[in-house]
Design a protein around this motif. Structure first.
Motif, short mmCIF file in Angstrom:
data_model
loop_
_atom_site.label_atom_id
_atom_site.label_comp_id
_atom_site.label_asym_id
_atom_site.label_seq_id
_atom_site.Cartn_x
_atom_site.Cartn_y
_atom_site.Cartn_z
N PRO A 5 19.29 -5.39 -31.48
CA PRO A 5 19.73 -4.17 -32.44
C PRO A 5 18.68 -3.05 -33.03
N GLY A 6 19.05 -1.84 -32.83
CA GLY A 6 18.25 -0.73 -33.32
C GLY A 6 17.46 -0.40 -32.35
N LEU A 7 16.96 -0.99 -31.31
CA LEU A 7 16.10 -0.53 -30.26
C LEU A 7 16.86 0.30 -29.39
N PRO A 8 16.18 1.01 -28.80
CA PRO A 8 16.84 2.32 -27.76
C PRO A 8 17.77 1.63 -26.80
N ALA A 9 18.77 2.33 -26.64
CA ALA A 9 19.96 2.01 -25.66
C ALA A 9 19.30 1.42 -24.25
N HIS A 10 18.76 2.04 -23.78
CA HIS A 10 18.13 1.80 -22.52
C HIS A 10 17.03 0.60 -22.36
N ALA A 14 7.89 -3.38 -22.92
CA ALA A 14 6.92 -3.66 -24.31
C ALA A 14 5.53 -2.77 -24.32
N ILE A 15 5.18 -2.50 -23.14
CA ILE A 15 3.88 -1.59 -22.90
C ILE A 15 3.91 -0.39 -23.70
N LEU A 16 5.31 0.27 -23.60
CA LEU A 16 5.53 1.44 -24.31
C LEU A 16 5.40 1.33 -25.79
N GLY A 17 6.27 0.23 -26.04
CA GLY A 17 6.19 -0.24 -27.68
C GLY A 17 4.62 -0.31 -28.19
N ALA A 18 3.95 -1.03 -27.42
CA ALA A 18 2.57 -1.36 -27.81
C ALA A 18 1.75 0.20 -27.64
N CYS A 21 2.83 1.82 -31.05
CA CYS A 21 2.13 1.31 -32.23
C CYS A 21 0.61 1.57 -32.15
N GLY A 22 0.09 1.81 -31.11
CA GLY A 22 -1.19 2.13 -31.08
C GLY A 22 -1.41 3.60 -31.67
N ALA A 23 -0.57 4.45 -31.07
CA ALA A 23 -0.60 5.88 -31.90
C ALA A 23 -0.15 5.94 -33.13
N LEU A 24 0.45 5.04 -33.80
CA LEU A 24 0.74 5.25 -35.02
C LEU A 24 -0.11 4.45 -36.17
N ALA A 25 -0.94 3.55 -35.26
CA ALA A 25 -2.02 2.95 -35.99
C ALA A 25 -3.08 3.79 -36.95
N TRP A 68 14.07 3.78 -33.80
CA TRP A 68 12.91 2.52 -33.11
C TRP A 68 11.51 3.02 -33.47
N VAL A 69 11.28 4.27 -33.82
CA VAL A 69 9.81 4.58 -34.33
C VAL A 69 9.55 4.16 -35.77
N ASN A 70 10.71 4.31 -36.60
CA ASN A 70 10.60 3.33 -37.63
C ASN A 70 10.45 1.93 -37.77
N GLN A 71 10.96 1.24 -36.83
CA GLN A 71 10.63 -0.01 -36.53
C GLN A 71 9.21 -0.20 -35.91
N MET A 72 8.64 0.64 -35.03
CA MET A 72 7.31 0.54 -34.44
C MET A 72 6.20 0.75 -35.53
N ARG A 73 6.96 1.57 -36.74
CA ARG A 73 6.00 1.93 -37.70
C ARG A 73 5.69 0.73 -38.69
#
Length: 134
Positions: A5-10, A14-18, A21-25, A68-73
Motif C-alpha cells: 500500500p502506498g507504493l507506486p502502482a507499477h 528495490a535497486i531504484l528504491g535504494a 534513499c541514497g539521493a535523499l541521504a 512513495w518519496v515520503n516513504q523513502m524519506r
C-alpha cells in the motif's frame, strides 16, 4: 497493482528504491545534524529531491510519486538514526571537512572502522596505511 500500500502502482524495483534513499541521504543527514529541515526544491534538476521524484515519476502519477518519496524519506531517516550508521556518517563527514575529498577506499575504511576512533583520528591512520601499501 502496488507491491505494498502506498507504493507506486507499477511496482518499483528495490535497486531504484535504494538509489532514491541514497539521493535523499545527504540532505536528511544534514537535517539530523542541524536539527533543521534542509528543504530542496523538487523541481530543480540539481537537487537530490528532484532525483528521487524522477525515479518515482516512472512508476506512478504525481500523487503516488509524492507518497512513495515520503516513504523513502522516512525509511532513510530511520536508517540514518541507527547508531552505527550515524557513527559512519559522522566519521566520513569529519574527514571530508579535513580533506575536502575522499576516495571510495577511504570512505569504505571509515565506514568499517567508524566506531574505533574519535573525530579526526582516522586521517593519520589512513595516511600510514596508504604509505605502507605503496
Amino acid at each position: 497493482m502496488s507491491l505494498e500500500p502506498g507504493l507506486p502502482a507499477h511496482g518499483c524495483p528495490a535497486i531504484l528504491g535504494a538509489y532514491a534513499c541514497g539521493a535523499l541521504a545527504g540532505p536528511l543527514a544534514e537535517t539530523i545534524h542541524t536539527h533543521r529541515y534542509q528543504h530542496q526544491d523538487a523541481t530543480d534538476e540539481d537537487t537530490d529531491e528532484f532525483k528521487a521524484f524522477e525515479i518515482a515519476d516512472y512508476f506512478d502519477h504525481p500523487t503516488g510519486a509524492a507518497r512513495w518519496v515520503n516513504q523513502m524519506r522516512t525509511q532513510t531517516l530511520e536508517t540514518l538514526r541507527t547508531p552505527d550508521v550515524w557513527a559512519a556518517v559522522v566519521a566520513v563527514a569529519t574527514e571530508l571537512v579535513t580533506r575536502k575529498t575522499l576516495t571510495g577506499t577511504r570512505v569504505r575504511f571509515l565506514v568499517q572502522r567508524s566506531g574505533d576512533w574519535g573525530p579526526g583520528q582516522a586521517a593519520p591512520m589512513l595516511d600510514r596505511l596508504q604509505k605502507q601499501s605503496s
